[in-house]
Design an enzyme around this catalytic site. Structure first.
Site, PDB file in Angstrom:
ATOM      1  N   THR A 186       0.796  -1.229  -0.012  1.00 49.08           N
ATOM      2  CA  THR A 186       0.055   0.196  -0.233  1.00 49.08           C
ATOM      3  C   THR A 186       0.877   1.096   0.228  1.00 49.08           C
ATOM      4  O   THR A 186       1.935   1.116   0.683  1.00 49.08           O
ATOM      5  CB  THR A 186      -1.052   0.083   1.257  1.00 49.08           C
ATOM      6  N   GLY A 240      -5.744  -4.938   6.533  1.00 46.49           N
ATOM      7  CA  GLY A 240      -7.017  -3.935   6.239  1.00 46.49           C
ATOM      8  C   GLY A 240      -8.234  -4.348   7.150  1.00 46.49           C
ATOM      9  O   GLY A 240      -8.937  -3.492   7.410  1.00 46.49           O
TER      10      GLY A 240
HETATM   11  N1  ASP Z   1      -4.237  -1.961   4.021  1.00 45.35           N
HETATM   12  C1  ASP Z   1      -4.370  -2.878   2.620  1.00 45.35           C
HETATM   13  C2  ASP Z   1      -5.122  -3.774   2.445  1.00 45.35           C
HETATM   14  O1  ASP Z   1      -5.717  -4.316   3.706  1.00 45.35           O
HETATM   15  C3  ASP Z   1      -3.007  -3.713   2.575  1.00 45.35           C
HETATM   16  C4  ASP Z   1      -1.460  -3.187   3.072  1.00 45.35           C
HETATM   17  O2  ASP Z   1      -1.291  -2.123   3.621  1.00 45.35           O
HETATM   18  O3  ASP Z   1      -0.623  -3.944   3.283  1.00 45.35           O
HETATM   19  O4  ASP Z   1      -5.828  -4.010   1.488  1.00 45.35           O
END
Ligand code: ASP
Length: 317
Positions: A186, A240
């Site tokens: 992300t 997430g």
């Molecule tokens: N937060 C993102 C998601 O769950 C993934 C991440 O930040 O690693 O899609």
């Protein structure tokens, strides 16, 4: 480097912070060459937003510019280089929020636009909606003339290998070793501009081997992305589902607003509370005074920031 603000009528020294995800490579797997490449990518993204802010531009334009740079860099899990679903497809989520008036736009489950953050921004600026998904979202992007790229632009060998490893692990029944680099990523940015306005932007391919159709926290306003001039701007990264359940980005704003907590106390508090629950990750946040907070409970978080003096920093662990 010191900040030269050209076009500003107020006393706010601009501030910018960004992340390239909490899914950093483990120290043992990090070679000097890889490390240098990550620092270079982070610095390029920081500079993309910095020039906007130092020319008197808005926080909204700065976070857009930084996130676009990270989406274009295949090292990071957003846009080009997004991770793969369990079906081997790529589905991208993104959101942007303007702290001035709490306008927000987001997209989820999107594939094709080169820069999903521009799709999110267009939802905010050109529709009456906040969140568009899948085929309808893609049709909207085509209608407004956003740049699309062919599938091979987005796909990288590293992401294919990560998916193969994760599917093998699941098939073998082996326990999850908690290697964040295999699963996470992300990108995101938060900024305070010279007029005292805040903005946040987040973009992601989600988590490796997610079910097709799964939407993470990034495009959920108040979970992975939030901005309000009265308190703070936040962009999160990590597992997430936890960030959605604990409404992390809004929770930080709420603790500041209702409990009078500092940005540091509120943001470090919630990130620490998530750790024992299994909610690995971190976030970048700025408040209306220009304070910056970059907490994470994972081994590292790719991050970069420009403080109020204009000094530029990048860090991984
Ligand atoms: N937060 C993102 C998601 O769950 C993934 C991440 O930040 O690693 O899609």
């Amino acid at each position: 480097m010191s900040g030269v603000v050209s076009d500003c009528v107020s006393d706010f020294a601009p501030v910018l912070a960004l992340h390239g995800g909490a899914g950093t490579l483990r120290r043992a797997a990090m070679t000097p060459a890889r490390e240098a490449a990550y620092h270079a990518g982070l610095m390029a993204a920081l500079n993309a937003g910095r020039v906007v802010l130092q020319a008197g531009g808005t926080a909204l334009d700065a976070v857009t510019a930084s996130v676009m740079a990270l989406e274009d860099d295949p090292l990071f899990n957003a846009g080009r280089g997004a991770v793969l679903t369990s079906a081997g497809t790529q589905e991208m989520d993104a959101a942007i929020m303007d702290g001035t008036d709490r306008r927000a736009g987001a997209v989820a489950g999107l594939f094709g636009p080169r820069n999903p953050i521009l799709a999110a921004r267009a939802v905010m600026e050109q529709t009456d909606h906040v969140l568009l998904i899948g085929a309808g979202g893609e049709a909207f992007c085509r209608d407004i003339g956003l740049e699309f790229m062919p599938p091979d632009y987005f796909l990288t060998q590293a992401r294919q290998e990560s998916l193969a490893r994760e599917l093998e692990r699941r098939a073998s029944g082996a326990a999850d070793d908690g290697d964040a680099a295999r699963k996470h990523g992300t990108v995101g940015a938060v900024a305070l501009d010279c007029r005292g306005h805040l903005a946040a932007a987040t973009s992601t391919g989600g988590m490796t081997a997610k079910l097709p159709g799964r939407v993470g926290d990034s495009p959920v306003i108040g979970a992975g992305t939030f901005a309000d001039d009265a308190t703070c701007a936040v962009s999160a990264t990590g597992h997430g589902e936890f960030f959605i359940r604990y409404a992390v980005a809004h929770e930080i704003s709420a603790r500041m607003r209702w409990a009078g907590q500092s940005l540091k106390k509120a943001s470090e508090g919630i990130v620490a509370e998530l750790a024992p629950l299994g909610g690995s990750g971190g976030l970048v946040a700025v408040d209306r005074t220009g304070a910056i907070s970059l907490p994470f409970n994972s081994e590292g978080m790719y991050r970069a920031w420009m403080d109020a003096s204009g000094a530029l920093h990048t860090a991984i662990f």
